[in-house]
Design an enzyme around this catalytic site. Structure first.
Site, short mmCIF file in Angstrom:
data_model
loop_
_atom_site.label_atom_id
_atom_site.label_comp_id
_atom_site.label_asym_id
_atom_site.label_seq_id
_atom_site.Cartn_x
_atom_site.Cartn_y
_atom_site.Cartn_z
N SER A 214 0.81 -1.22 0.00
CA SER A 214 0.00 0.00 0.00
C SER A 214 0.85 1.28 0.00
O SER A 214 0.31 2.37 -0.11
CB SER A 214 -0.95 0.02 1.19
N LYS A 250 1.74 4.94 6.86
CA LYS A 250 0.85 5.66 5.95
C LYS A 250 1.22 7.15 5.89
O LYS A 250 1.87 7.68 6.80
CB LYS A 250 -0.61 5.55 6.40
#
Length: 297
Positions: A214, A250
């Site tokens: 991701s 993230k």
């Protein structure tokens, strides 16, 4: 003989202020079933309970017992703000205490990890260095060494100059998910030497191995990344966040009451994850790839 209006007054005031029996019982530290019996007239309160109720509603005991307050609607205006504010204040205190407990728990976990680091890595490393030094000294003492005074004063001119670089040993402490959060790191897997001049001497650092895709536009799966241990980050920083004792990597963006964790992936399956601020703990800011720091030595 005067009529006892207590149960009628109590029920009238509570229902008019839109407060549940449970809320007012909790605030008064009374058993909810006991409070319900007071309103229904099945039981009369003792003097202690009566004083608590009187103080909370800011109504004299005599008025609660002998006056029909439902015939005096203006009476509610005098106590409405006080009662509502008291109950809301109790709820705020509960939230504050919950935050404090979470922060204390996280600090204790950090101290635990540092102690484990000392026990599992730093102390054994120092013992090994001392053992090697002892072996070297013993080996030197076992040799017959002859030093010529004629050349000893000039021998320094022939000694090659050493590169004077200081290093810091930074621990690799597990894996971090670049997809959904994985179990938070705590095990020390390895360590790497990084030139001290590339790091701030007053800050702590650690290394993680990226897992998942991701963040593959920035970091490949399996790549090692260097993290500064801090909770002070800005919008668009790449961070390590912990949610329910699980860690993830993230890009971050803050909103007034929420925090968004944003993937940087070529895989469209990865979506932005949004959490309440209280549910996310920021453990560090990603500085970059470990390779970029090691190659600069």
């Amino acid at each position: 003989m005067k009529k006892n209006y207590f149960c009628e007054n109590l029920k009238y005031i509570r229902s008019s202020l839109n407060i549940s029996q449970k809320e007012i019982a909790n605030h008064l530290k009374l058993n909810p079933s006991s409070y319900s019996n007071y309103e229904n007239g099945r039981r009369e309160p003792g003097i202690d309970a009566l004083i608590k109720i009187s103080d909370f509603l800011n109504v004299e005991i005599d008025m609660l017992l002998t006056k029909n307050l439902s015939n005096n609607p203006n009476f509610l205006k005098d106590i409405q703000n006080k009662v509502s504010n008291d109950i809301n204040y109790d709820e705020k205190i509960k939230d504050i205490n919950l935050d404090m407990c979470k922060n204390i728990l996280f600090e204790l976990e950090n101290k635990k990890r540092k102690c484990l680091s000392l026990i599992n890595y730093e102390i054994p490393k120092k013992i090994k260095e001392i053992d090697n030094l002892i072996k070297y000294i013993n080996l030197y003492n076992d040799q017959d060494v002859e030093i010529s005074e004629e050349i000893s004063s000039d021998i320094i001119n022939f000694k090659p100059k050493e590169k004077n670089i200081e290093y810091r040993s930074i621990n690799l402490i597990g894996k971090v998910s670049a997809g959904n959060p994985c179990y938070a790191f705590e095990e020390i897997l390895d360590s790497f030497n990084i030139p001290s001049n590339l790091l701030c001497p007053s800050k702590d650092y650690f290394i993680l191995k990226v897992k998942g895709d991701s963040m593959n536009k920035i970091y490949s799966p399996g790549e090692l990344i260097l993290i500064e241990s801090t909770t002070l980050v800005d919008n668009n920083d790449i961070i390590i966040a912990i949610i329910d004792e699980e860690a993830t990597c993230k890009k971050v963006h803050f909103y007034p009451n929420e925090i968004a964790l944003i993937p940087q992936s070529s895989n469209p399956l990865h979506k932005v994850q949004t959490y309440k601020l209280i549910d996310v703990h920021i453990s560090g800011k990603v500085l970059g790839k470990l390779f970029d720091y090691i190659k600069n030595e």
